[in-house]
Design a protein around this motif. Structure first.
Motif, mmCIF file in Angstrom:
data_model
loop_
_atom_site.group_PDB
_atom_site.id
_atom_site.type_symbol
_atom_site.label_atom_id
_atom_site.label_comp_id
_atom_site.label_asym_id
_atom_site.label_seq_id
_atom_site.Cartn_x
_atom_site.Cartn_y
_atom_site.Cartn_z
ATOM 1 N N GLY A 188 0.829 -1.203 0.000
ATOM 2 C CA GLY A 188 0.000 0.000 0.000
ATOM 3 C C GLY A 188 0.862 1.251 0.000
ATOM 4 N N GLN A 189 1.866 1.278 0.875
ATOM 5 C CA GLN A 189 2.710 2.474 0.943
ATOM 6 C C GLN A 189 3.531 2.649 -0.340
ATOM 7 O OE1 GLN A 189 6.208 2.493 3.459
ATOM 8 N NE2 GLN A 189 5.644 4.508 4.268
ATOM 9 N N THR A 199 -6.389 3.609 -0.688
ATOM 10 C CA THR A 199 -7.156 3.639 0.562
ATOM 11 C C THR A 199 -6.964 2.279 1.217
ATOM 12 O OG1 THR A 199 -8.801 4.953 -0.611
ATOM 13 C CG2 THR A 199 -9.390 4.199 1.600
ATOM 14 N N GLY A 200 -6.534 2.301 2.489
ATOM 15 C CA GLY A 200 -6.292 1.041 3.204
ATOM 16 C C GLY A 200 -7.448 0.719 4.141
ATOM 17 N N GLN A 220 -0.276 3.980 12.857
ATOM 18 C CA GLN A 220 -1.397 4.624 12.166
ATOM 19 C C GLN A 220 -1.120 6.122 11.994
ATOM 20 O OE1 GLN A 220 -5.388 3.785 13.446
ATOM 21 N NE2 GLN A 220 -6.171 4.590 11.533
ATOM 22 N N GLU A 221 -0.529 6.719 13.034
ATOM 23 C CA GLU A 221 -0.208 8.150 12.993
ATOM 24 C C GLU A 221 0.818 8.426 11.883
ATOM 25 O OE1 GLU A 221 0.496 9.266 17.178
ATOM 26 O OE2 GLU A 221 2.350 10.082 16.329
ATOM 27 N N THR A 222 1.805 7.533 11.768
ATOM 28 C CA THR A 222 2.906 7.768 10.826
ATOM 29 C C THR A 222 2.490 7.462 9.385
ATOM 30 O OG1 THR A 222 4.379 7.078 12.596
ATOM 31 C CG2 THR A 222 5.349 7.219 10.410
ATOM 32 N N LEU A 223 1.943 6.273 9.171
ATOM 33 C CA LEU A 223 1.602 5.886 7.794
ATOM 34 C C LEU A 223 0.267 6.484 7.363
ATOM 35 C CD1 LEU A 223 2.782 2.177 7.650
ATOM 36 C CD2 LEU A 223 4.055 4.266 7.268
ATOM 37 N N GLU A 226 0.287 9.433 5.218
ATOM 38 C CA GLU A 226 0.646 9.251 3.794
ATOM 39 C C GLU A 226 -0.572 8.877 2.968
ATOM 40 O OE1 GLU A 226 4.068 7.430 2.183
ATOM 41 O OE2 GLU A 226 5.145 7.482 4.069
ATOM 42 N N PHE A 227 -1.338 7.905 3.473
ATOM 43 C CA PHE A 227 -2.562 7.502 2.754
ATOM 44 C C PHE A 227 -3.604 7.099 3.797
ATOM 45 C CE2 PHE A 227 0.067 3.744 3.176
ATOM 46 C CZ PHE A 227 -0.817 2.727 3.490
#
Ligand SMILES: Cc1cc2nc3c(=O)[nH]c(=O)nc-3n(C[C@H](O)[C@H](O)[C@H](O)COP(=O)(O)OP(=O)(O)OC[C@H]3O[C@@H](n4cnc5c(N)ncnc54)[C@H](O)[C@@H]3O)c2cc1C
Length: 469
Positions: A188-189, A199-200, A220-223, A226-227
């Motif tokens: 995903g990333q 969208t994940g 969750q905060e970090t990735l 991004e999306f």
């Protein structure tokens, strides 16, 4: 029906099967290696290697987003030609597959049997073309495949899995990734960084395989910056009249060109005639086996690799193959020590899990140390100062138990910790080791300091004291 007789039959020429063969072949026993489907291993064809090639392209391209900070001119104009990028990934994949095949099955004669095998008895196999092979010992190393619910199969090429994603010559404009475990997050990333609108979704509240709530929140905060990542709701997919797919999870609905299903993997065991083994199966249909001998009950049958459904990673498939292979060619069944669990998710920053899982720790006897990456000097210099490292030890003795982290260079830190845990080291003993400056290992050092302050056993020389000769 004519039968071929051998000492050892190995089913599956993936990594586990090839490692099993590396033990059987030099023993002088007669053997066959049976493989249905494409040879070349999941790792090289559709797993570890192409996924890391894609991640490398995505990371290199993404690096342009920090170049402006140094005054690098023109970085905004950098553009990526996706078809060329995909050809690059496929070229690398082909090199890895060719290398595996030329070093393994290419030089085998009749000992390499192409076809799917099923059991007729604990010592008798039938290949799908009708050939029969009787063997004193049999290793099942048939791997795993992506789970795709039956209803989703109707979506045809609009629903892809890891078996298809590296085959794409171009990428869709929009993609929902369902399943935010290791594979879903990595892909995903990467695909997001290559320009796909991702969208994940995941029905669990945890992600990346992590269990520690602090680490999950930080992932969750970090990735999630991004999306978009939506957790905690089962996902439904429907076809839109224009051919696109409508994906809903909780109150969120997106319309996408394609869906990547990354909701787990299932052992390749169906149609293998396991009923003829007469052994007990676990709820997933995997024969009950001993993880130190890889033997199924007291049968002359052994499991190895992803098919065991235990630790679906390459080095464990290798170890299980070696254990199964050793016992398949020996008269005596021998148990072997297993290694400290080590799982690395190559998303950026890396997510790593080492040793005892968070949910298995006893809060009454466990001390936890942690560091956030924000102030870590080297991480700041790299423009990657996001993440958290959490380390666990037995409070009374200070013996290191495990760790979870999302951190730059986590792949390296996780190895250091796994090696320390396997050696039975205490947090004090680890802190006696040299730490260079300025390196990411200093972040680990800080987490260990925090942990050390919470354990009860402290010895001279552990931290700042010099160790007498
Ligand atoms: C996208 C992705 C990324 C990954 N990344 C990593 C990573 O970075 N690091 C890591 O450690 N691990 C990673 N893995 C996991 C790793 O690839 C697997 O754990 C490993 O390849 C499993 O090897 P195996 O030998 O068990 O199975 P396989 O390599 O799948 O071999 C099984 C073989 O058995 C054959 N077979 C099946 N049924 C039968 C039958 N009845 N008769 C005969 N033959 C049969 C299959 O066709 C196949 O050739 C990744 C996996 C995926 C999917």
């Amino acid at each position: 029906m004519e039968e071929k007789y051998v000492d050892v039959a190995i089913i599956g020429s993936g990594s586990a099967g090839l490692y099993a063969l590396s033990k059987v072949r030099p023993s002088g026993k007669s053997w066959v290696l049976i493989n249905g489907g494409e040879p070349g291993t999941t790792c090289a064809r559709v797993g570890c290697m192409p996924s890391k090639a894609l991640i490398q392209v995505a990371e290199d391209y993404h690096r342009r987003t920090v170049l402006g900070r140094y005054g690098v001119d023109g970085h905004q104009a950098l553009d990526l030609d996706i078809p060329t990028a995909m050809i690059h990934v496929q070229d690398l994949r082909d090199i890895f597959v060719d290398r595996v095949i030329s070093n393994s099955t290419d030089d085998m004669g009749d000992e390499f049997v192409q076809g799917y095998a099923r059991f007729l008895a604990p010592d008798l196999l039938e290949i799908d073309d009708g050939r029969r092979i009787r063997a004193r010992r049999i290793v099942i190393a048939t791997g795993s495949r992506p789970v795709v619910p039956k209803a989703w199969r109707d979506f045809g090429e609009r629903l892809i899995t890891t078996d298809d994603v590296f085959e794409q010559s171009d990428l869709p404009r929009t993609l929902a990734v369902i399943g935010m475990g290791t594979i879903g997050l990595e892909l995903g990333q990467s695909l997001h960084r290559l320009g796909v609108q991702i969208t994940g979704f995941d029905q669990l509240d945890t992600l990346g395989g992590a269990q520690d709530p602090e680490v999950c929140a930080c992932i969750q905060e970090t990735l999630g910056t991004e999306f978009p990542i939506h957790l905690g709701h089962p996902v439904e997919i429907d076809a839109e009249p224009d051919g696109r797919l409508r994906v809903s999870g909780g109150s969120v609905t997106v319309i996408v060109d394609k869906v990547l299903a990354a909701i787990g993997r299932v052992p390749n065991l169906e149609c293998m005639g396991l009923e003829h083994l007469g052994c007990a199966l676990d709820p997933r249909g995997v024969p009950l086996f001993n993880r130190h001998t890889m033997q199924v009950g007291d049968l002359p049958v052994f499991l190895a690799g992803d098919v065991s459904g235990e630790r679906l990673v390459l080095h464990e498939a290798g170890d299980e193959g070696r254990i199964a292979g050793h016992n398949a060619m020996s008269e005596e069944i021998q148990g072997f020590r297993r290694k400290t669990p080590l799982f690395i998710n190559f998303c950026d920053p890396n997510i790593c899990i080492v040793g005892t899982r968070y949910n298995e720790l006893d809060p009454a006897t466990t001390a936890i140390g942690q560091i956030r990456l924000a102030p870590v000097g080297r991480a700041l210099i790299m423009g990657k100062n996001r993440g958290i490292i959490r380390v666990y030890a037995e409070r009374a003795s200070g013996r290191l138990l495990g760790a979870e982290m999302i951190t730059p260079k986590g792949e390296n830190l996780a190895h250091l910790l796994a090696w320390g845990i396997q050696q039975g080291l205490t947090v004090g003993e680890l802190l006696r080791m040299p730490f260079y400056h300025p390196v990411i290992e200093e972040a680990l050092q800080a987490a260990l300091y925090d942990l050390y302050s919470k354990v009860e056993t402290k010895n001279p020389g552990d931290i700042t004291e010099l160790v007498p000769l």
